[in-house]
Design an enzyme around this catalytic site. Structure first.
Site, PDB file in Angstrom:
ATOM      1  N   ARG B 120     116.384  16.875   1.671  1.00 16.21           N
ATOM      2  CA  ARG B 120     116.036  17.898   0.663  1.00 16.21           C
ATOM      3  C   ARG B 120     117.244  18.492  -0.050  1.00 16.21           C
ATOM      4  O   ARG B 120     117.176  19.620  -0.553  1.00 16.21           O
ATOM      5  CB  ARG B 120     115.190  19.018   1.263  1.00 16.21           C
ATOM      6  CG  ARG B 120     113.863  18.504   1.767  1.00 16.21           C
ATOM      7  CD  ARG B 120     112.836  19.602   1.938  1.00 16.21           C
ATOM      8  NE  ARG B 120     111.696  19.054   2.654  1.00 16.21           N
ATOM      9  CZ  ARG B 120     111.541  19.137   3.971  1.00 16.21           C
ATOM     10  NH1 ARG B 120     112.420  19.770   4.704  1.00 16.21           N
ATOM     11  NH2 ARG B 120     110.481  18.593   4.532  1.00 16.21           N
ATOM     12  N   LYS B 142     121.701  16.122 -14.554  1.00 19.94           N
ATOM     13  CA  LYS B 142     120.597  15.165 -14.576  1.00 19.94           C
ATOM     14  C   LYS B 142     120.921  13.999 -13.658  1.00 19.94           C
ATOM     15  O   LYS B 142     121.992  13.412 -13.758  1.00 19.94           O
ATOM     16  CB  LYS B 142     120.396  14.617 -15.991  1.00 19.94           C
ATOM     17  CG  LYS B 142     119.639  15.536 -16.908  1.00 19.94           C
ATOM     18  CD  LYS B 142     119.268  14.761 -18.170  1.00 19.94           C
ATOM     19  CE  LYS B 142     118.574  15.624 -19.181  1.00 19.94           C
ATOM     20  NZ  LYS B 142     118.238  14.865 -20.390  1.00 19.94           N
ATOM     21  N   GLU B 184     129.256   8.405 -27.641  1.00 24.23           N
ATOM     22  CA  GLU B 184     128.755   9.717 -27.215  1.00 24.23           C
ATOM     23  C   GLU B 184     129.656  10.833 -27.757  1.00 24.23           C
ATOM     24  O   GLU B 184     129.201  11.944 -27.994  1.00 24.23           O
ATOM     25  CB  GLU B 184     128.638   9.804 -25.688  1.00 24.23           C
ATOM     26  CG  GLU B 184     127.573   8.892 -25.083  1.00 24.23           C
ATOM     27  CD  GLU B 184     126.123   9.389 -25.263  1.00 24.23           C
ATOM     28  OE1 GLU B 184     125.911  10.540 -25.698  1.00 24.23           O
ATOM     29  OE2 GLU B 184     125.197   8.596 -24.981  1.00 24.23           O
ATOM     30  N   LYS B 226     129.070  19.381 -24.512  1.00 20.41           N
ATOM     31  CA  LYS B 226     127.902  19.193 -23.655  1.00 20.41           C
ATOM     32  C   LYS B 226     127.703  20.391 -22.729  1.00 20.41           C
ATOM     33  O   LYS B 226     126.573  20.875 -22.563  1.00 20.41           O
ATOM     34  CB  LYS B 226     128.029  17.918 -22.825  1.00 20.41           C
ATOM     35  CG  LYS B 226     126.819  17.737 -21.930  1.00 20.41           C
ATOM     36  CD  LYS B 226     126.457  16.334 -21.636  1.00 20.41           C
ATOM     37  CE  LYS B 226     125.133  16.299 -20.867  1.00 20.41           C
ATOM     38  NZ  LYS B 226     124.871  15.012 -20.257  1.00 20.41           N
ATOM     39  N   GLU B 236     116.435  21.433 -20.505  1.00 18.27           N
ATOM     40  CA  GLU B 236     115.996  20.686 -21.679  1.00 18.27           C
ATOM     41  C   GLU B 236     114.649  21.180 -22.209  1.00 18.27           C
ATOM     42  O   GLU B 236     113.746  20.404 -22.469  1.00 18.27           O
ATOM     43  CB  GLU B 236     115.908  19.187 -21.346  1.00 18.27           C
ATOM     44  CG  GLU B 236     115.876  18.322 -22.583  1.00 18.27           C
ATOM     45  CD  GLU B 236     116.175  16.847 -22.274  1.00 18.27           C
ATOM     46  OE1 GLU B 236     115.992  16.414 -21.139  1.00 18.27           O
ATOM     47  OE2 GLU B 236     116.590  16.165 -23.203  1.00 18.27           O
ATOM     48  N   ARG B 240     118.921  21.690 -25.560  1.00 18.27           N
ATOM     49  CA  ARG B 240     119.498  20.504 -24.909  1.00 18.27           C
ATOM     50  C   ARG B 240     118.954  19.208 -25.501  1.00 18.27           C
ATOM     51  O   ARG B 240     119.580  18.161 -25.448  1.00 18.27           O
ATOM     52  CB  ARG B 240     119.233  20.567 -23.396  1.00 18.27           C
ATOM     53  CG  ARG B 240     119.929  19.445 -22.628  1.00 18.27           C
ATOM     54  CD  ARG B 240     120.043  19.746 -21.143  1.00 18.27           C
ATOM     55  NE  ARG B 240     120.643  18.618 -20.446  1.00 18.27           N
ATOM     56  CZ  ARG B 240     120.995  18.635 -19.170  1.00 18.27           C
ATOM     57  NH1 ARG B 240     120.815  19.705 -18.454  1.00 18.27           N
ATOM     58  NH2 ARG B 240     121.533  17.577 -18.596  1.00 18.27           N
ATOM     59  N   ASN B 244     120.054  14.324 -27.478  1.00 17.08           N
ATOM     60  CA  ASN B 244     119.380  13.026 -27.572  1.00 17.08           C
ATOM     61  C   ASN B 244     119.476  12.392 -28.954  1.00 17.08           C
ATOM     62  O   ASN B 244     118.766  11.435 -29.246  1.00 17.08           O
ATOM     63  CB  ASN B 244     117.913  13.174 -27.159  1.00 17.08           C
ATOM     64  CG  ASN B 244     117.782  13.417 -25.668  1.00 17.08           C
ATOM     65  OD1 ASN B 244     118.330  12.677 -24.871  1.00 17.08           O
ATOM     66  ND2 ASN B 244     117.067  14.473 -25.305  1.00 17.08           N
ATOM     67  N   HIS B 247     119.071   8.681 -29.349  1.00 18.88           N
ATOM     68  CA  HIS B 247     118.566   8.171 -28.075  1.00 18.88           C
ATOM     69  C   HIS B 247     117.122   7.679 -28.145  1.00 18.88           C
ATOM     70  O   HIS B 247     116.721   6.850 -27.340  1.00 18.88           O
ATOM     71  CB  HIS B 247     118.704   9.228 -26.983  1.00 18.88           C
ATOM     72  CG  HIS B 247     120.102   9.324 -26.440  1.00 18.88           C
ATOM     73  ND1 HIS B 247     121.171   9.706 -27.226  1.00 18.88           N
ATOM     74  CD2 HIS B 247     120.630   9.046 -25.209  1.00 18.88           C
ATOM     75  CE1 HIS B 247     122.285   9.685 -26.486  1.00 18.88           C
ATOM     76  NE2 HIS B 247     121.981   9.298 -25.273  1.00 18.88           N
ATOM     77  N   HIS B 251     117.002   4.159 -26.804  1.00 20.30           N
ATOM     78  CA  HIS B 251     116.251   3.757 -25.605  1.00 20.30           C
ATOM     79  C   HIS B 251     115.285   2.629 -25.919  1.00 20.30           C
ATOM     80  O   HIS B 251     115.093   1.726 -25.106  1.00 20.30           O
ATOM     81  CB  HIS B 251     115.488   4.945 -25.032  1.00 20.30           C
ATOM     82  CG  HIS B 251     116.351   5.905 -24.268  1.00 20.30           C
ATOM     83  ND1 HIS B 251     115.978   7.196 -24.006  1.00 20.30           N
ATOM     84  CD2 HIS B 251     117.572   5.746 -23.701  1.00 20.30           C
ATOM     85  CE1 HIS B 251     116.949   7.805 -23.324  1.00 20.30           C
ATOM     86  NE2 HIS B 251     117.921   6.946 -23.131  1.00 20.30           N
ATOM     87  N   HIS B 264     124.796   1.141 -23.136  1.00 27.61           N
ATOM     88  CA  HIS B 264     124.049   2.322 -23.558  1.00 27.61           C
ATOM     89  C   HIS B 264     124.619   2.922 -24.849  1.00 27.61           C
ATOM     90  O   HIS B 264     123.881   3.195 -25.802  1.00 27.61           O
ATOM     91  CB  HIS B 264     124.067   3.365 -22.440  1.00 27.61           C
ATOM     92  CG  HIS B 264     123.402   4.661 -22.800  1.00 27.61           C
ATOM     93  ND1 HIS B 264     122.043   4.746 -23.047  1.00 27.61           N
ATOM     94  CD2 HIS B 264     123.912   5.903 -22.990  1.00 27.61           C
ATOM     95  CE1 HIS B 264     121.750   6.003 -23.360  1.00 27.61           C
ATOM     96  NE2 HIS B 264     122.861   6.720 -23.331  1.00 27.61           N
TER      97      HIS B 264
END
Lengths: 367, 367
Positions: B120, B142, B184, B226, B236, B240, B244, B247, B251, B264
């Site tokens: 946990r 993330k 980026e 960032k 997000e 935030r 993207n 993206h 993606h 990427h």
């Protein structure tokens, strides 16, 4: 019907306990979420769904997407989690989706964990259907699954939006499961609630006879105890540890019997008997208190016999998740209604306690 | 060396960027944790470890337990996670253990997720070894892995105790990876930092020539951007989302090429070109700005050619994780140094943008 507030740094929500909750779930959930999201999932077990789906669906304008988890600890695994996550993606689940965990402790633990990690976390609601899940596993935000190496070694803290504990479902619960679940209430009484101990002694016939009022009283008191502890120590850094009374030896028993011979509450029952022995030895309880509490445990038994050897059990406690940096933590009752954590229990002390417990567990067989 | 503060409701920590961090890791980590726990794990990739293990181990009195993740998105999976968790249990990991994620973005994402769910949640530190991981994936908390249905569909928000971005490792980074990572930074400039855009235009030779000062400047500016966004919107819910940019289509390209043909950053580069087209159509940027930014993207190229069809790509954007309840979210630049989220991009608008991008991506082939 009663409402108990959970109020931790990371979440605030209500646990509602009472009768008639399942047929009225949708509006109750909407009171918390506002309009229901486009995609609602219900994770449940086939046997529960067979009995309760009609009642459950009654209040939903659109039926939720059903996900199933087969019964038993052996399905409380990472592969099950991945299968469920994939089914949710395939069914169009997104970050706004809601999951309802409708079942016993395993469904609740797996459902909470799936909700915790699906797209980095979605909202979920607990609708526990066993006594044990109602009083224990559905409250507190602990979620997770097992690894082949041990129970609950993987998981998250992820609180539900709400918990609905409908005592009507307990009518169909097998007697053995009810008795095993009541061990957690016995534990609740021992560590925090003298009045609950007395009530469970005096009203054992009513409770075991599933008298609605008696059951609701035990459930509400047990939830209130747990919520009170979780409110003060969400992440188990201190106080919350006392909820593990009986669990160090209990987990070792479950592990040694491969989670097959005993229900969780039964293992905890035996574990509490070992803890009472240790507490008596250390003088944190009197002989009279030890005998009174041991009788209470047996009153809600019978606990199944154990055919185990003490050294094996002692070794198994070394792998307990509560241990940090090699220190073996152990919860001991202090009188009736209080408990504390000790870190200096020696292996030989533990072996005496386990031996005492196993002697009783063998006598149990000949009854 | 510079230190950038991340300060969110759930965590506060520093991102340290500069030279000579890896040989001095142990004391740097101890400054945050106090004494190192009994069990420290380092998750890394075989190729990184082959090059850097001696330097890495230099400052550790006791070598951490090494865990390996094979390279590539195809290992960023739930079965890899379970394997790592089991190795940690077998090696005596407990709740007090610490994990160091030492590698590129995949190692960071998987390592962070493993740390998030092992018992946990345990503490972890990011030591990113690619440009992309240094400026992007190691900051913000993330973590996660892929499902066969799509990228990063499973995960947690779990912040590291600290991030150490050592620019010395970038010396051994393949040129293509550096250029992809720099996309980026281009993105960072477009959405939040006009000065960074200008610097990257004027100092492209120095940056691509790996001049230490120029690289550090770009890295620090990108991290600062960032961190600033994450500090204001950890989960997000709003701001935030602008991270993207590029993206949504990026993606879709990665998915359509099965994460094999493009890095990427390269997919994001193409995605930004589609976004610039849309922004120009909608008038949130001028033609001059669109041309300037498109040139900047190509300056840090070349982007690999694409052999895809527009309708397939448009369809793939429908599965994007950012979409909630069927609404397709899209980030558009507003001038240079700002960006916003729109929710009303129609499929035909998107198809024009993707067609524009694909035309360029075909020209690219004949260069």
């Amino acid at each position: 019907m009663q409402s108990i507030r959970v109020d931790t740094p990371s979440a605030k929500y209500d646990v509602i306990a009472g009768s008639g909750l399942i047929p009225t779930l949708a509006p109750r959930i909407q009171r918390v979420t506002g309009r229901l999201p486009r995609r609602v999932f219900v994770l449940t077990a086939p046997a529960i769904w067979a009995l309760w789906s009609n009642t459950f669906l009654q209040s939903f304008a659109e039926p939720p997407t059903t996900l199933f988890l087969a019964p038993g600890e052996k399905h409380k695994t990472m592969p099950s989690v991945e299968r469920l996550l994939r089914q949710m993606v395939a069914a169009g689940g997104d970050r706004g989706s809601l999951l309802i965990a409708f079942g016993g402790g395993i469904v609740g633990d797996v459902g909470g964990f799936v909700a915790a990690i699906f797209m980095r976390g979605i909202r979920y609601v607990q609708v526990p259907t066993t006594f044990l899940a109602q009083v224990d596993s559905s409250v507190g935000g602990k979620t997770g699954v097992n690894l082949p190496e041990g129970k609950n070694l993987v998981g998250s803290f992820h609180h539900p939006l709400a918990v609905f504990a409908d005592i009507d479902v307990l009518g169909t619960l097998p007697d053995r499961e009810l008795r095993a679940g009541l061990m957690e209430s016995v534990k609740a009484g021992i560590i925090r609630d003298r009045a609950l101990v007395r009530f469970m002694e005096e009203q054992a016939d009513e409770v075991l006879g599933r008298d609605q009022k008696a059951l609701e009283k035990v459930i509400v008191a047990s939830i209130r105890m747990k919520a009170g502890v979780v409110n003060r120590d969400e992440r188990e850094n201190g106080l919350r540890m006392i909820l593990n009374l009986g669990h160090t030896v209990g987990h070792a028993i479950e592990q040694a019997t491969r989670y097959k011979a005993l229900l969780h509450g039964e293992a905890v029952g035996w574990g509490m008997i070992a803890a009472l022995f240790l507490a008596l030895r250390r003088g944190t309880i009197t002989r009279g208190q030890a005998e009174r509490l041991e009788s209470l445990i047996h009153l809600y038994g019978p606990l199944p016999p154990l055919k185990l050897r003490a050294p094996k059990l002692v070794a198994a406690t070394g792998a307990d998740k509560k241990n940090v940096s090699g220190v073996r933590r152990f919860v001991l009752p202090i009188g009736i209604g209080d408990a504390g954590v000790v870190e200096d229990v020696t292996p030989s002390e533990l072996e005496s306690a386990v031996t005492y417990m196993l002697t009783h567990a063998r006598e149990q067989r000949t009854k």
